[in-house]
Design an enzyme around this catalytic site. Sequence first.
Site, PDB file in Angstrom:
ATOM      1  N   GLY A 193       0.783  -1.239   0.000  1.00 59.29           N
ATOM      2  CA  GLY A 193       0.000   0.000   0.000  1.00 59.29           C
ATOM      3  C   GLY A 193       0.810   1.281   0.000  1.00 59.29           C
ATOM      4  O   GLY A 193       0.352   2.308   0.503  1.00 59.29           O
ATOM      5  N   SER A 194       1.996   1.275  -0.610  1.00 60.12           N
ATOM      6  CA  SER A 194       2.776   2.524  -0.599  1.00 60.12           C
ATOM      7  C   SER A 194       2.109   3.605  -1.453  1.00 60.12           C
ATOM      8  O   SER A 194       2.220   4.802  -1.132  1.00 60.12           O
ATOM      9  CB  SER A 194       4.224   2.294  -1.048  1.00 60.12           C
ATOM     10  OG  SER A 194       4.310   2.098  -2.438  1.00 60.12           O
ATOM     11  N   ASN A 195       1.401   3.223  -2.501  1.00 59.50           N
ATOM     12  CA  ASN A 195       0.672   4.243  -3.276  1.00 59.50           C
ATOM     13  C   ASN A 195      -0.472   4.825  -2.455  1.00 59.50           C
ATOM     14  O   ASN A 195      -0.715   6.036  -2.485  1.00 59.50           O
ATOM     15  CB  ASN A 195       0.165   3.656  -4.598  1.00 59.50           C
ATOM     16  CG  ASN A 195       1.238   3.664  -5.669  1.00 59.50           C
ATOM     17  OD1 ASN A 195       1.576   4.718  -6.221  1.00 59.50           O
ATOM     18  ND2 ASN A 195       1.802   2.495  -5.960  1.00 59.50           N
TER      19      ASN A 195
ATOM     20  N   MET B 190      -4.407  -6.929  -6.723  1.00 61.21           N
ATOM     21  CA  MET B 190      -3.761  -7.946  -7.551  1.00 61.21           C
ATOM     22  C   MET B 190      -4.719  -8.953  -8.202  1.00 61.21           C
ATOM     23  O   MET B 190      -4.298 -10.018  -8.616  1.00 61.21           O
ATOM     24  CB  MET B 190      -2.687  -8.683  -6.733  1.00 61.21           C
ATOM     25  CG  MET B 190      -1.546  -7.777  -6.287  1.00 61.21           C
ATOM     26  SD  MET B 190      -0.807  -6.801  -7.638  1.00 61.21           S
ATOM     27  CE  MET B 190       0.090  -8.099  -8.487  1.00 61.21           C
ATOM     28  N   ARG B 191      -5.997  -8.583  -8.283  1.00 59.40           N
ATOM     29  CA  ARG B 191      -6.913  -9.463  -9.006  1.00 59.40           C
ATOM     30  C   ARG B 191      -7.542  -8.701 -10.165  1.00 59.40           C
ATOM     31  O   ARG B 191      -7.799  -7.503 -10.042  1.00 59.40           O
ATOM     32  CB  ARG B 191      -8.028  -9.978  -8.088  1.00 59.40           C
ATOM     33  CG  ARG B 191      -7.562 -11.090  -7.200  1.00 59.40           C
ATOM     34  CD  ARG B 191      -8.679 -11.554  -6.299  1.00 59.40           C
ATOM     35  NE  ARG B 191      -8.186 -12.548  -5.381  1.00 59.40           N
ATOM     36  CZ  ARG B 191      -8.196 -13.859  -5.620  1.00 59.40           C
ATOM     37  NH1 ARG B 191      -8.734 -14.330  -6.731  1.00 59.40           N
ATOM     38  NH2 ARG B 191      -7.713 -14.700  -4.733  1.00 59.40           N
TER      39      ARG B 191
ATOM     40  N   LEU C 225     -10.392  -7.458 -12.329  1.00 59.35           N
ATOM     41  CA  LEU C 225     -11.825  -7.220 -12.113  1.00 59.35           C
ATOM     42  C   LEU C 225     -12.591  -7.485 -13.409  1.00 59.35           C
ATOM     43  O   LEU C 225     -12.129  -7.149 -14.501  1.00 59.35           O
ATOM     44  CB  LEU C 225     -12.026  -5.781 -11.651  1.00 59.35           C
ATOM     45  CG  LEU C 225     -11.414  -5.506 -10.268  1.00 59.35           C
ATOM     46  CD1 LEU C 225     -11.257  -4.010 -10.027  1.00 59.35           C
ATOM     47  CD2 LEU C 225     -12.268  -6.145  -9.170  1.00 59.35           C
TER      48      LEU C 225
ATOM     49  N   HIS D 107       0.021   1.477 -13.283  1.00 55.67           N
ATOM     50  CA  HIS D 107       0.782   0.341 -13.798  1.00 55.67           C
ATOM     51  C   HIS D 107       2.249   0.755 -13.924  1.00 55.67           C
ATOM     52  O   HIS D 107       2.533   1.853 -14.425  1.00 55.67           O
ATOM     53  CB  HIS D 107       0.217  -0.081 -15.167  1.00 55.67           C
ATOM     54  CG  HIS D 107       0.882  -1.304 -15.697  1.00 55.67           C
ATOM     55  ND1 HIS D 107       0.615  -2.560 -15.201  1.00 55.67           N
ATOM     56  CD2 HIS D 107       1.836  -1.472 -16.652  1.00 55.67           C
ATOM     57  CE1 HIS D 107       1.360  -3.447 -15.837  1.00 55.67           C
ATOM     58  NE2 HIS D 107       2.109  -2.813 -16.723  1.00 55.67           N
TER      59      HIS D 107
ATOM     60  N   ASP E 163      -5.053  -3.237 -18.646  1.00 54.62           N
ATOM     61  CA  ASP E 163      -4.033  -2.173 -18.712  1.00 54.62           C
ATOM     62  C   ASP E 163      -4.144  -1.345 -19.999  1.00 54.62           C
ATOM     63  O   ASP E 163      -3.119  -0.908 -20.550  1.00 54.62           O
ATOM     64  CB  ASP E 163      -2.615  -2.781 -18.610  1.00 54.62           C
ATOM     65  CG  ASP E 163      -2.362  -3.434 -17.259  1.00 54.62           C
ATOM     66  OD1 ASP E 163      -2.991  -3.016 -16.272  1.00 54.62           O
ATOM     67  OD2 ASP E 163      -1.539  -4.356 -17.198  1.00 54.62           O
TER      68      ASP E 163
ATOM     69  N   GLU F 278       5.557   6.819  -9.246  1.00 50.50           N
ATOM     70  CA  GLU F 278       4.156   6.412  -9.048  1.00 50.50           C
ATOM     71  C   GLU F 278       3.514   7.284  -7.966  1.00 50.50           C
ATOM     72  O   GLU F 278       2.363   7.708  -8.090  1.00 50.50           O
ATOM     73  CB  GLU F 278       4.072   4.939  -8.625  1.00 50.50           C
ATOM     74  CG  GLU F 278       4.471   3.949  -9.701  1.00 50.50           C
ATOM     75  CD  GLU F 278       4.266   2.501  -9.261  1.00 50.50           C
ATOM     76  OE1 GLU F 278       3.324   2.229  -8.495  1.00 50.50           O
ATOM     77  OE2 GLU F 278       5.053   1.640  -9.683  1.00 50.50           O
TER      78      GLU F 278
HETATM   79  C1  GRF Z   1       2.895  -0.761  -7.812  1.00 52.54           C
HETATM   80  O1  GRF Z   1       4.112  -1.023  -8.460  1.00 52.54           O
HETATM   81  C2  GRF Z   1       1.811  -0.524  -8.826  1.00 52.54           C
HETATM   82  O2  GRF Z   1       2.270   0.085  -9.985  1.00 52.54           O
HETATM   83  C3  GRF Z   1       1.329  -1.919  -9.128  1.00 52.54           C
HETATM   84  O3  GRF Z   1       1.388  -2.589  -7.893  1.00 52.54           O
HETATM   85  C4  GRF Z   1       2.367  -1.983  -7.062  1.00 52.54           C
HETATM   86  C5  GRF Z   1       1.687  -1.610  -5.780  1.00 52.54           C
HETATM   87  O4  GRF Z   1       2.590  -1.110  -4.830  1.00 52.54           O
HETATM   88  N1  GRF Z   1       0.012  -1.869  -9.718  1.00 52.54           N
HETATM   89  P1  GRF Z   1       2.070  -0.533  -3.460  1.00 52.54           P
HETATM   90  O5  GRF Z   1       1.260  -1.626  -2.792  1.00 52.54           O
HETATM   91  O6  GRF Z   1       1.253   0.689  -3.741  1.00 52.54           O
HETATM   92  O7  GRF Z   1       3.304  -0.217  -2.678  1.00 52.54           O
END
Ligand code: GRF
Length: 202
Positions: A13-15, A92-93, A95, A111, A147, A176
């Site tokens: 969840g870093s984003n 990661m699934r 949809l 992405h 994508d 990102e």
């Molecule tokens: C990121 O590299 C994003 O581009 C991809 O999954 C990763 C998620 O990273 N879709 P985080 O969980 O937000 O750190």
Amino acid sequence: MSKKLAVMLSGRGSNFVAIADTIASGALQGCHIDVVLSDKPDAPGLEEARRRGIDTMVCARRQYASKQEWEQAMIDGLQARNVDFIILAGFMRILGEGFINAFPRRILNIHPSLLPSFIGLDAQQQALDYGVRYSGCTVHFVTNDLDAGPIIVQKVVPVLPADDAAALSRRILEQEHVAYSEAIALVVAGKYEIQGRRVLLK
Ligand code: GRF
């Protein structure tokens, strides 16, 4: 009124954290994170959401008899909260159409490549294997093609000779964290139109 964001994640969840921090700093206005939804009960990103006092929802695929029922549970949960935008951040699934069509032009994804290059998993390793000199990240609207939805923001990073997938991933991830908030600011403000594949600023 402040637009409601739902962040969907499966992992660290870093984003999500970058978006939440940007909102908290005042640099991203007009929206707030209403809920963080995960398919993984033990996702570190969920724990971080709880620590920040943000509501969480868990919809694990295995709790439902079919993919359709699982997606319907998520649709119901998100619609009940009246969310405006859904922010896929390491969800990661894949949809299905039912979910995507329930929120037309309101689902965003990030992405880790310059789309349309290197769709799917391990985009950073794909970029290294191909030998490109530049890669980056793409924030796009989600459509029924993987994508491949209209592109909102892209950021470019160089691929350096000593890079392995981890080093390139770190360089892309920094971008990102900038790109996602930029894209959210744009859609929240509503100052764009989609013509064909192009997202044009008004
Ligand atoms: C990121 O590299 C994003 O581009 C991809 O999954 C990763 C998620 O990273 N879709 P985080 O969980 O937000 O750190």
